[in-house]
Write a protein that holds these residues in place. Structure first.
Motif, PDB file in Angstrom:
ATOM      1  N   TYR A   1       0.745  -1.244  -0.061  1.00  0.00           N
ATOM      2  CA  TYR A   1       0.127   0.020  -0.107  1.00  0.00           C
ATOM      3  C   TYR A   1       0.711   1.300   0.024  1.00  0.00           C
ATOM      4  O   TYR A   1       1.882   1.178   0.606  1.00  0.00           O
ATOM      5  CB  TYR A   1      -0.884  -0.012   1.215  1.00  0.00           C
ATOM      6  CG  TYR A   1      -2.016  -1.027   1.260  1.00  0.00           C
ATOM      7  CD1 TYR A   1      -1.511  -2.265   1.464  1.00  0.00           C
ATOM      8  CD2 TYR A   1      -3.275  -0.562   0.967  1.00  0.00           C
ATOM      9  CE1 TYR A   1      -2.675  -3.310   1.474  1.00  0.00           C
ATOM     10  CE2 TYR A   1      -4.233  -1.751   0.907  1.00  0.00           C
ATOM     11  CZ  TYR A   1      -3.929  -3.107   1.003  1.00  0.00           C
ATOM     12  OH  TYR A   1      -5.026  -3.945   1.289  1.00  0.00           O
ATOM     13  N   SER A   2       0.262   2.187  -0.389  1.00  0.00           N
ATOM     14  CA  SER A   2       0.898   3.586  -0.279  1.00  0.00           C
ATOM     15  C   SER A   2       0.681   4.053   0.994  1.00  0.00           C
ATOM     16  O   SER A   2      -0.442   4.121   1.757  1.00  0.00           O
ATOM     17  CB  SER A   2       0.441   4.687  -1.289  1.00  0.00           C
ATOM     18  OG  SER A   2       0.904   5.970  -1.109  1.00  0.00           O
ATOM     19  N   MET A   3       1.800   4.296   1.846  1.00  0.00           N
ATOM     20  CA  MET A   3       1.731   4.892   2.980  1.00  0.00           C
ATOM     21  C   MET A   3       2.160   6.157   3.387  1.00  0.00           C
ATOM     22  O   MET A   3       3.353   6.833   2.564  1.00  0.00           O
ATOM     23  CB  MET A   3       2.644   3.903   4.089  1.00  0.00           C
ATOM     24  CG  MET A   3       2.190   2.376   4.288  1.00  0.00           C
ATOM     25  SD  MET A   3       0.560   2.145   4.847  1.00  0.00           S
ATOM     26  CE  MET A   3       0.882   2.833   6.367  1.00  0.00           C
ATOM     27  N   ALA A   4       1.556   6.988   4.258  1.00  0.00           N
ATOM     28  CA  ALA A   4       2.054   8.505   4.351  1.00  0.00           C
ATOM     29  C   ALA A   4       1.749   8.897   5.322  1.00  0.00           C
ATOM     30  O   ALA A   4       1.216   8.482   6.444  1.00  0.00           O
ATOM     31  CB  ALA A   4       0.972   9.252   3.157  1.00  0.00           C
ATOM     32  N   TRP A   5       2.449  10.336   5.672  1.00  0.00           N
ATOM     33  CA  TRP A   5       2.168  10.997   7.013  1.00  0.00           C
ATOM     34  C   TRP A   5       1.650  12.280   6.514  1.00  0.00           C
ATOM     35  O   TRP A   5       2.023  13.042   5.589  1.00  0.00           O
ATOM     36  CB  TRP A   5       3.464  11.169   7.566  1.00  0.00           C
ATOM     37  CG  TRP A   5       3.804  10.148   8.287  1.00  0.00           C
ATOM     38  CD1 TRP A   5       4.898   9.214   7.844  1.00  0.00           C
ATOM     39  CD2 TRP A   5       3.615   9.487   9.476  1.00  0.00           C
ATOM     40  NE1 TRP A   5       5.032   8.073   8.746  1.00  0.00           N
ATOM     41  CE2 TRP A   5       4.504   8.301   9.891  1.00  0.00           C
ATOM     42  CE3 TRP A   5       2.870  10.018  10.675  1.00  0.00           C
ATOM     43  CZ2 TRP A   5       4.396   7.597  10.880  1.00  0.00           C
ATOM     44  CZ3 TRP A   5       2.894   9.108  11.691  1.00  0.00           C
ATOM     45  CH2 TRP A   5       3.388   7.937  11.901  1.00  0.00           C
ATOM     46  N   PHE A   6       0.507  12.760   7.242  1.00  0.00           N
ATOM     47  CA  PHE A   6       0.150  14.143   7.018  1.00  0.00           C
ATOM     48  C   PHE A   6       0.030  14.687   8.383  1.00  0.00           C
ATOM     49  O   PHE A   6       0.227  14.347   9.472  1.00  0.00           O
ATOM     50  CB  PHE A   6      -1.347  13.980   6.768  1.00  0.00           C
ATOM     51  CG  PHE A   6      -1.927  13.706   5.350  1.00  0.00           C
ATOM     52  CD1 PHE A   6      -1.392  12.351   4.988  1.00  0.00           C
ATOM     53  CD2 PHE A   6      -2.275  14.483   4.338  1.00  0.00           C
ATOM     54  CE1 PHE A   6      -1.675  11.847   3.573  1.00  0.00           C
ATOM     55  CE2 PHE A   6      -2.317  14.285   3.078  1.00  0.00           C
ATOM     56  CZ  PHE A   6      -2.305  12.956   2.777  1.00  0.00           C
ATOM     57  N   ARG A   7      -0.169  16.072   8.501  1.00  0.00           N
ATOM     58  CA  ARG A   7      -0.385  16.802   9.862  1.00  0.00           C
ATOM     59  C   ARG A   7      -1.399  17.807   9.747  1.00  0.00           C
ATOM     60  O   ARG A   7      -1.710  18.216   8.564  1.00  0.00           O
ATOM     61  CB  ARG A   7       0.789  17.371  10.139  1.00  0.00           C
ATOM     62  CG  ARG A   7       1.355  18.387   9.236  1.00  0.00           C
ATOM     63  CD  ARG A   7       2.795  19.013   9.619  1.00  0.00           C
ATOM     64  NE  ARG A   7       3.344  20.054   8.787  1.00  0.00           N
ATOM     65  CZ  ARG A   7       4.480  20.313   8.881  1.00  0.00           C
ATOM     66  NH1 ARG A   7       5.671  20.113   9.804  1.00  0.00           N
ATOM     67  NH2 ARG A   7       5.097  21.431   8.140  1.00  0.00           N
ATOM     68  N   GLN A   8      -2.038  18.320  10.847  1.00  0.00           N
ATOM     69  CA  GLN A   8      -2.897  18.927  10.766  1.00  0.00           C
ATOM     70  C   GLN A   8      -3.077  20.150  12.172  1.00  0.00           C
ATOM     71  O   GLN A   8      -2.864  19.512  13.430  1.00  0.00           O
ATOM     72  CB  GLN A   8      -4.408  18.574  11.017  1.00  0.00           C
ATOM     73  CG  GLN A   8      -5.624  19.395  10.369  1.00  0.00           C
ATOM     74  CD  GLN A   8      -6.822  18.431  10.172  1.00  0.00           C
ATOM     75  OE1 GLN A   8      -6.757  17.454  10.422  1.00  0.00           O
ATOM     76  NE2 GLN A   8      -8.042  19.258   9.459  1.00  0.00           N
ATOM     77  N   THR A   9      -3.348  21.473  11.855  1.00  0.00           N
ATOM     78  CA  THR A   9      -3.495  22.240  12.949  1.00  0.00           C
ATOM     79  C   THR A   9      -4.786  22.941  12.994  1.00  0.00           C
ATOM     80  O   THR A   9      -5.569  22.914  11.899  1.00  0.00           O
ATOM     81  CB  THR A   9      -2.303  23.416  12.598  1.00  0.00           C
ATOM     82  OG1 THR A   9      -2.466  23.952  11.481  1.00  0.00           O
ATOM     83  CG2 THR A   9      -1.065  22.973  12.901  1.00  0.00           C
TER      84      THR A   9
END
Length: 126
Positions: A32-40
């Protein structure tokens, strides 16, 4: 059932380092494509980094390139985000994500991802 369980994060001083982990269950993350995101607060979820499953190539947003490193351990079914030279603007809730299908032009779109971790707070403050 697919699950992503995150660990790591916390409070660190500017210039410091942290490592986030995301352990997958219910599937083999290498496919699978694995990713990191972030949010404020008040902002859209922002892509940080991802792995292309076909060739293992890593992608990074301009804001973290050269400071963050994504990696994976297929034997542990876990991905990591090593964050170095942290800045106050890196403060956010960080999420890992997995996608069945990978589209290079859309790697930074949250809509491409099918599963999400629970999120972990990273605070960079002196």
């Amino acid at each position: 059932q697919v699950q992503l369980v995150q660990s790591g994060g916390g409070l660190v001083q500017p210039g410091g380092s942290l490592r986030l982990s995301c352990a997958a269950s219910g599937y083999a993350l290498e496919f699978y494509s694995m990713a990191w995101f972030r949010q404020t607060p008040g902002k859209e979820r922002e892509a940080v980094s991802c792995f292309s499953p076909s060739d293992g190539r890593a992608f990074y947003s301009d804001s973290v390139k050269g400071r963050f490193t994504i990696s994976r351990d297929n034997a542990k079914n876990t991905i990591y985000l090593q964050m170095d030279s942290l800045k106050p603007e890196d403060t956010a809730i960080y999420y890992c994500a997995a996608a069945y299908n990978f589209y290079r032009s859309s790697w930074n779109s949250p809509h491409m991802y099918d599963f999400w971790g629970q999120g972990t707070q990273v605070t960079v403050d002196s």
